[in-house]
Write a protein that holds these residues in place. Structure first.
Motif, PDB file in Angstrom:
ATOM      1  N   ASP A 100      67.169 -31.397   0.031  1.00  0.00           N
ATOM      2  CA  ASP A 100      66.590 -30.443  -0.220  1.00  0.00           C
ATOM      3  C   ASP A 100      67.351 -29.649  -1.066  1.00  0.00           C
ATOM      4  OD1 ASP A 100      65.144 -27.972  -0.635  1.00  0.00           O
ATOM      5  OD2 ASP A 100      63.933 -28.418   1.175  1.00  0.00           O
ATOM      6  N   CYS A 159      64.987 -36.371   4.398  1.00  0.00           N
ATOM      7  CA  CYS A 159      63.980 -35.259   2.998  1.00  0.00           C
ATOM      8  C   CYS A 159      65.532 -34.325   2.116  1.00  0.00           C
ATOM      9  CB  CYS A 159      62.995 -34.414   3.842  1.00  0.00           C
ATOM     10  SG  CYS A 159      61.839 -35.580   4.528  1.00  0.00           S
ATOM     11  N   HIS A 197      57.684 -29.637   1.909  1.00  0.00           N
ATOM     12  CA  HIS A 197      57.577 -31.025   1.527  1.00  0.00           C
ATOM     13  C   HIS A 197      56.061 -31.730   1.467  1.00  0.00           C
ATOM     14  CE1 HIS A 197      61.460 -31.486   4.614  1.00  0.00           C
ATOM     15  NE2 HIS A 197      61.681 -30.760   3.527  1.00  0.00           N
ATOM     16  N   VAL A 220      58.884 -38.558   0.335  1.00  0.00           N
ATOM     17  CA  VAL A 220      58.873 -37.496   0.910  1.00  0.00           C
ATOM     18  C   VAL A 220      59.624 -36.337   0.166  1.00  0.00           C
ATOM     19  CG1 VAL A 220      58.991 -35.877   2.298  1.00  0.00           C
ATOM     20  CG2 VAL A 220      58.198 -37.634   3.534  1.00  0.00           C
ATOM     21  N   SER A 228      61.125 -32.499  -1.433  1.00  0.00           N
ATOM     22  CA  SER A 228      60.945 -30.666  -1.851  1.00  0.00           C
ATOM     23  C   SER A 228      60.218 -30.474  -2.710  1.00  0.00           C
ATOM     24  CB  SER A 228      62.420 -29.853  -1.689  1.00  0.00           C
ATOM     25  OG  SER A 228      62.417 -29.331  -1.771  1.00  0.00           O
TER      26      SER A 228
END
Length: 175
Positions: free
Chosen positions: A59, A57, A166, A26, A28
């Protein structure tokens, strides 16, 4: 008698009560960031599937024209995805839905910001929120599928950014 005893037919690839496990990368929509990941476990229902997930995730958020602060949300979540479209054999399925999540968000975890910059956020914070999603499932065999999805997590209590985007791709194995 035959009409009264009929039940829902099970398809070749996804059937009611069938479980799956999956993993995906995954990222951004800001491609300069490192890739995160998500591990899922779920179960198909008649026209949908439910899943639980653990995700990480990375970011970032722009603080000024010359500084970006990275942050790392680590979350657990639960999703319900409705099958909006599929091919006859369910080789390809389109799901829409979303879920809820909660977790912890770490601010500037790699300590890349200069010491003189004070974000006022501390080192980490508890987060929770909602995440609308869209997902496409491409079966490459009777039990293995490639997954491509897009999500827009809304972290209500985030100190970094409330709304994120995402995209992810991975594999799902029916068991």
């Amino acid at each position: 008698v035959l009409f009264a005893s009929s039940q829902a037919a099970s398809a070749q690839r996804t059937m009611k009560g069938q479980s799956y496990i999956g993993g995906q990368c995954v990222m951004s929509c800001d491609a300069s960031l490192p890739v995160g990941g998500e591990i899922t476990f779920g179960r198909y229902m008649l026209d949908s599937h439910v899943k639980g997930s653990i995700s990480l995730c990375p970011d970032s958020r722009e603080l000024s024209s010359s500084h970006r602060m990275g942050y790392l949300p680590v979350t657990v979540g639960a999703d319900w995805m409705y099958r909006a479209a599929e091919t006859y054999s369910r080789d390809i399925c389109l799901y829409v839905g979303g879920g809820i999540f909660l977790g912890w968000e770490f601010y500037d975890p790699l300590r890349r910001l200069p010491r003189y910059i004070d974000t006022g956020l501390g080192r980490s914070a508890f987060i929770y929120g909602l995440s609308p999603k869209i997902e496409v499932e491409f079966f490459i065999s009777t039990t293995v599928a490639i997954i491509i999805d897009a999500a827009m997590p809304v972290a209500v209590s985030s100190g970094a950014e409330m709304v994120r985007t995402h995209i992810g791709t991975g594999i799902r194995i029916n068991i």
